[in-house]
Design a protein around this motif. Structure first.
Motif, PDB file in Angstrom:
ATOM      1  N   ILE A 300       0.849  -1.193   0.000  1.00  0.00           N
ATOM      2  CA  ILE A 300       0.000   0.000   0.000  1.00  0.00           C
ATOM      3  C   ILE A 300       0.881   1.238   0.000  1.00  0.00           C
ATOM      4  N   PHE A 301       0.639   2.124  -0.957  1.00  0.00           N
ATOM      5  CA  PHE A 301       1.408   3.354  -1.102  1.00  0.00           C
ATOM      6  C   PHE A 301       0.552   4.549  -0.702  1.00  0.00           C
ATOM      7  N   GLY A 302       1.205   5.493  -0.043  1.00  0.00           N
ATOM      8  CA  GLY A 302       0.593   6.780   0.219  1.00  0.00           C
ATOM      9  C   GLY A 302      -0.476   6.771   1.288  1.00  0.00           C
ATOM     10  N   PRO A 303      -1.090   7.939   1.515  1.00  0.00           N
ATOM     11  CA  PRO A 303      -2.106   8.066   2.559  1.00  0.00           C
ATOM     12  C   PRO A 303      -3.476   7.658   2.045  1.00  0.00           C
ATOM     13  N   GLU A 304      -4.403   7.637   2.954  1.00  0.00           N
ATOM     14  CA  GLU A 304      -5.804   7.456   2.599  1.00  0.00           C
ATOM     15  C   GLU A 304      -6.435   8.828   2.381  1.00  0.00           C
ATOM     16  N   TYR A 305      -7.309   8.936   1.396  1.00  0.00           N
ATOM     17  CA  TYR A 305      -7.926  10.207   1.043  1.00  0.00           C
ATOM     18  C   TYR A 305      -9.382  10.243   1.469  1.00  0.00           C
ATOM     19  N   LEU A 306      -9.834  11.423   1.868  1.00  0.00           N
ATOM     20  CA  LEU A 306     -11.253  11.708   2.043  1.00  0.00           C
ATOM     21  C   LEU A 306     -11.712  12.486   0.820  1.00  0.00           C
ATOM     22  N   ILE A 307     -12.732  11.988   0.148  1.00  0.00           N
ATOM     23  CA  ILE A 307     -13.177  12.570  -1.119  1.00  0.00           C
ATOM     24  C   ILE A 307     -14.526  13.235  -0.886  1.00  0.00           C
ATOM     25  N   TYR A 308     -14.592  14.530  -1.173  1.00  0.00           N
ATOM     26  CA  TYR A 308     -15.817  15.299  -1.028  1.00  0.00           C
ATOM     27  C   TYR A 308     -16.297  15.737  -2.416  1.00  0.00           C
ATOM     28  N   PRO A 309     -17.516  15.348  -2.822  1.00  0.00           N
ATOM     29  CA  PRO A 309     -18.051  15.859  -4.096  1.00  0.00           C
ATOM     30  C   PRO A 309     -18.561  17.278  -3.924  1.00  0.00           C
ATOM     31  N   LEU A 310     -17.991  18.212  -4.643  1.00  0.00           N
ATOM     32  CA  LEU A 310     -18.392  19.607  -4.548  1.00  0.00           C
ATOM     33  C   LEU A 310     -19.692  19.831  -5.299  1.00  0.00           C
ATOM     34  N   ARG A 311     -20.509  20.713  -4.787  1.00  0.00           N
ATOM     35  CA  ARG A 311     -21.756  21.069  -5.453  1.00  0.00           C
ATOM     36  C   ARG A 311     -21.440  21.894  -6.689  1.00  0.00           C
ATOM     37  N   ARG A 312     -22.064  21.537  -7.794  1.00  0.00           N
ATOM     38  CA  ARG A 312     -21.824  22.258  -9.040  1.00  0.00           C
ATOM     39  C   ARG A 312     -22.539  23.598  -9.074  1.00  0.00           C
ATOM     40  N   ARG A 313     -23.544  23.745  -8.245  1.00  0.00           N
ATOM     41  CA  ARG A 313     -24.297  24.997  -8.195  1.00  0.00           C
ATOM     42  C   ARG A 313     -24.059  25.663  -6.849  1.00  0.00           C
ATOM     43  N   LYS A 314     -23.680  26.915  -6.854  1.00  0.00           N
ATOM     44  CA  LYS A 314     -23.405  27.625  -5.616  1.00  0.00           C
ATOM     45  C   LYS A 314     -24.707  27.961  -4.899  1.00  0.00           C
ATOM     46  N   TRP A 315     -24.633  27.918  -3.599  1.00  0.00           N
ATOM     47  CA  TRP A 315     -25.772  28.254  -2.753  1.00  0.00           C
ATOM     48  C   TRP A 315     -25.766  29.760  -2.534  1.00  0.00           C
ATOM     49  N   GLU A 316     -26.659  30.440  -3.228  1.00  0.00           N
ATOM     50  CA  GLU A 316     -26.716  31.891  -3.119  1.00  0.00           C
ATOM     51  C   GLU A 316     -27.316  32.282  -1.774  1.00  0.00           C
ATOM     52  N   GLY A 317     -26.700  33.264  -1.132  1.00  0.00           N
ATOM     53  CA  GLY A 317     -27.206  33.760   0.133  1.00  0.00           C
ATOM     54  C   GLY A 317     -26.840  32.912   1.332  1.00  0.00           C
ATOM     55  N   ASN A 318     -25.853  32.023   1.202  1.00  0.00           N
ATOM     56  CA  ASN A 318     -25.432  31.210   2.335  1.00  0.00           C
ATOM     57  C   ASN A 318     -24.736  32.105   3.362  1.00  0.00           C
ATOM     58  N   PRO A 319     -25.233  32.190   4.591  1.00  0.00           N
ATOM     59  CA  PRO A 319     -24.622  33.126   5.560  1.00  0.00           C
ATOM     60  C   PRO A 319     -23.213  32.737   5.964  1.00  0.00           C
ATOM     61  N   THR A 320     -22.830  31.443   5.850  1.00  0.00           N
ATOM     62  CA  THR A 320     -21.488  31.031   6.244  1.00  0.00           C
ATOM     63  C   THR A 320     -20.473  31.189   5.109  1.00  0.00           C
ATOM     64  N   LYS A 321     -20.920  31.554   3.927  1.00  0.00           N
ATOM     65  CA  LYS A 321     -20.017  31.678   2.783  1.00  0.00           C
ATOM     66  C   LYS A 321     -20.189  33.031   2.110  1.00  0.00           C
ATOM     67  N   THR A 322     -20.347  34.065   2.908  1.00  0.00           N
ATOM     68  CA  THR A 322     -20.444  35.407   2.349  1.00  0.00           C
ATOM     69  C   THR A 322     -19.102  35.900   1.840  1.00  0.00           C
ATOM     70  N   CYS A 323     -18.010  35.371   2.377  1.00  0.00           N
ATOM     71  CA  CYS A 323     -16.664  35.759   1.949  1.00  0.00           C
ATOM     72  C   CYS A 323     -16.145  34.716   0.969  1.00  0.00           C
ATOM     73  N   GLU A 324     -15.884  35.115  -0.270  1.00  0.00           N
ATOM     74  CA  GLU A 324     -15.421  34.178  -1.291  1.00  0.00           C
ATOM     75  C   GLU A 324     -13.932  33.881  -1.159  1.00  0.00           C
ATOM     76  N   GLU A 325     -13.122  34.861  -0.765  1.00  0.00           N
ATOM     77  CA  GLU A 325     -11.677  34.670  -0.682  1.00  0.00           C
ATOM     78  C   GLU A 325     -11.120  35.560   0.415  1.00  0.00           C
ATOM     79  N   ARG A 326     -10.157  35.006   1.157  1.00  0.00           N
ATOM     80  CA  ARG A 326      -9.510  35.779   2.218  1.00  0.00           C
ATOM     81  C   ARG A 326      -8.080  35.267   2.374  1.00  0.00           C
ATOM     82  N   SER A 327      -7.141  36.181   2.324  1.00  0.00           N
ATOM     83  CA  SER A 327      -5.715  35.871   2.484  1.00  0.00           C
ATOM     84  C   SER A 327      -5.232  34.829   1.476  1.00  0.00           C
ATOM     85  N   GLY A 328      -5.805  34.821   0.289  1.00  0.00           N
ATOM     86  CA  GLY A 328      -5.392  33.887  -0.744  1.00  0.00           C
ATOM     87  C   GLY A 328      -6.032  32.518  -0.667  1.00  0.00           C
TER      88      GLY A 328
END
Length: 388
Positions: A300-328
């Motif tokens: 067995i090579f390498g680490p184990e990965y956790l795979i998250y399927p990203l949503r293809r459509r953005k959730w408009e008005g999400n209060p926890t994601k009002t900031c798109e980018e910060r400090s790069g």
């Protein structure tokens, strides 16, 4: 024979035309990068691209899938050498049912509001089979394999299918009744051997299964006392709740996996025997790597990965994601961070004023400062988080 664990991970390789090749050793990848013959294609899993085409690539990998309702184990194995070059766990989405219910309520609210009447269109709608909440889970597995097929030569798929019937050969007997009677032999409360009956720990009306795991043997008197509430059992039953999502989409999943080559199927008890024979710990990724093991030992090579399927459509008005980018940093970025002398890998969950939180293997809301984090990879459709 117990498998060997390598301290490094394999590097995936594609040629100039995009054809996937067999993974190489990281030392060889460093030499090719140093002389300028390759370039970095993606960061997670790490992949390089040759600057010249390869006419006749040799070798192939076989994908292994341990299907489930919430977690799906996925592995890539070279059956000729016994090398496990990739293994991970797909974290299925759990909000699809809620979103479908919310959309249905909005639609009914519009229909019965005091506005222009619109006829119900349920009769001319075609019902998908399986249901959309189950389809998206099976399509997520195909989505991961499609992404891995771009960097790895996949020639076929081995899949473990969830079975809801009585197919456990460890217990003697043909049916569920014989298996339970042979296992217990007498009443589990008083030890009587007369007028024995089966009792479901979780009633079938509440989703309980009809397998031996959800049944015990009771005599007629104790069985009557249990239903009257006079006595109780300190045992937990087994339900069909998580099995239903995996069982209903069997045919649909097999149809999707047939795109990648020949499909071989097995059941969970076979996987357990293979995993225990190899001496691996219980996990979804290890279960996937143990499907149809080769004749030699695994490496067995390498680490184990956790795979998250990203949503293809953005959730408009999400209060926890009002900031798109910060400090790069952006949402779902794969980062390496340090806090109190502990190094972790995770993907960005939220961006706050002074710190950001990460999804890691041990904590879904791990908080670190921006100065202690380093960006490794910016995913597009799937987030691969390594777990060292």
């Amino acid at each position: 024979m117990a498998p060997a664990f390598a301290g490094h991970s394999k590097v995936f390789v594609v040629d100039a035309e995009g054809k996937p090749l067999l993974p190489c050793h990281p030392a060889r990848a460093r030499k090719l990068l140093k002389v300028g013959k390759v370039e970095v294609l993606r960061g997670s899993p790490f992949t390089i691209r040759l600057k010249y085409p390869v006419e006749n690539p040799v070798g192939s990998l076989r994908a292994k899938v341990d299907d489930g309702s919430k977690w799906v184990g996925i592995a890539l194995v070279n059956e000729h050498t016994g090398e496990v070059v990739f293994r991970g766990t797909l974290i299925q989405r759990g909000d699809v049912v809620r979103l479908l219910t919310l959309r249905r309520e909005y639609r009914r609210n519009r229909r019965y509001r005091l506005v222009r009447h619109r006829e119900c269109r349920n009769h001319n709608r075609k019902q998908l089979a399986p249901f959309p909440s189950i389809r998206q889970k099976k399509e997520a597995v195909c989505r991961v394999l499609t992404d891995l097929a771009k960097i790895a030569p996949i020639s076929g798929v081995d899949v473990e299918l969830v079975a809801a019937g009585v197919k456990n050969p460890a217990l003697p007997g043909e049916g569920a009744r014989e298996k339970v009677l042979n296992r217990d032999g007498a009443c589990v409360l008083c030890g009587s051997e007369e007028k024995l009956q089966r009792h479901h720990l979780v009633p079938r009306s509440k989703g309980g299964s009809d397998t031996p795991m959800n049944q015990v043997v009771l005599c007629e008197k104790c069985h009557r006392k249990i239903h009257a509430g006079e006595v109780s059992l300190d045992r937990e039953g087994w339900t069909f709740a998580w099995v239903a999502h995996a069982v209903l989409g069997k045919a649909y999943l097999l149809a999707l996996l047939s795109r990648f080559g020949k499909v071989r199927m097995c059941e969970g008890w076979r996987t357990k025997e293979w995993r225990e024979g190899l001496g691996l710990a219980k996990s979804h990724a290890n279960d996937a790597a143990c499907l149809f093991p080769p004749g030699g030992p695994l490496k067995i090579f390498g680490p184990e990965y956790l795979i998250y399927p990203l949503r293809r459509r953005k959730w408009e008005g999400n209060p926890t994601k009002t900031c798109e980018e910060r400090s790069g940093f952006q949402h779902w970025d794969i980062v390496r961070a340090e806090r109190a002398g502990r190094r972790v890998f995770g993907c960005v969950r939220s961006l706050k004023a002074r710190a950001m939180t990460l999804r890691t293997a041990g904590d879904g809301n791990f908080e670190v400062s921006y100065s202690k984090a380093k960006l490794l990879h910016r995913p597009r459709g799937l987030a691969y988080v390594p777990v060292w």
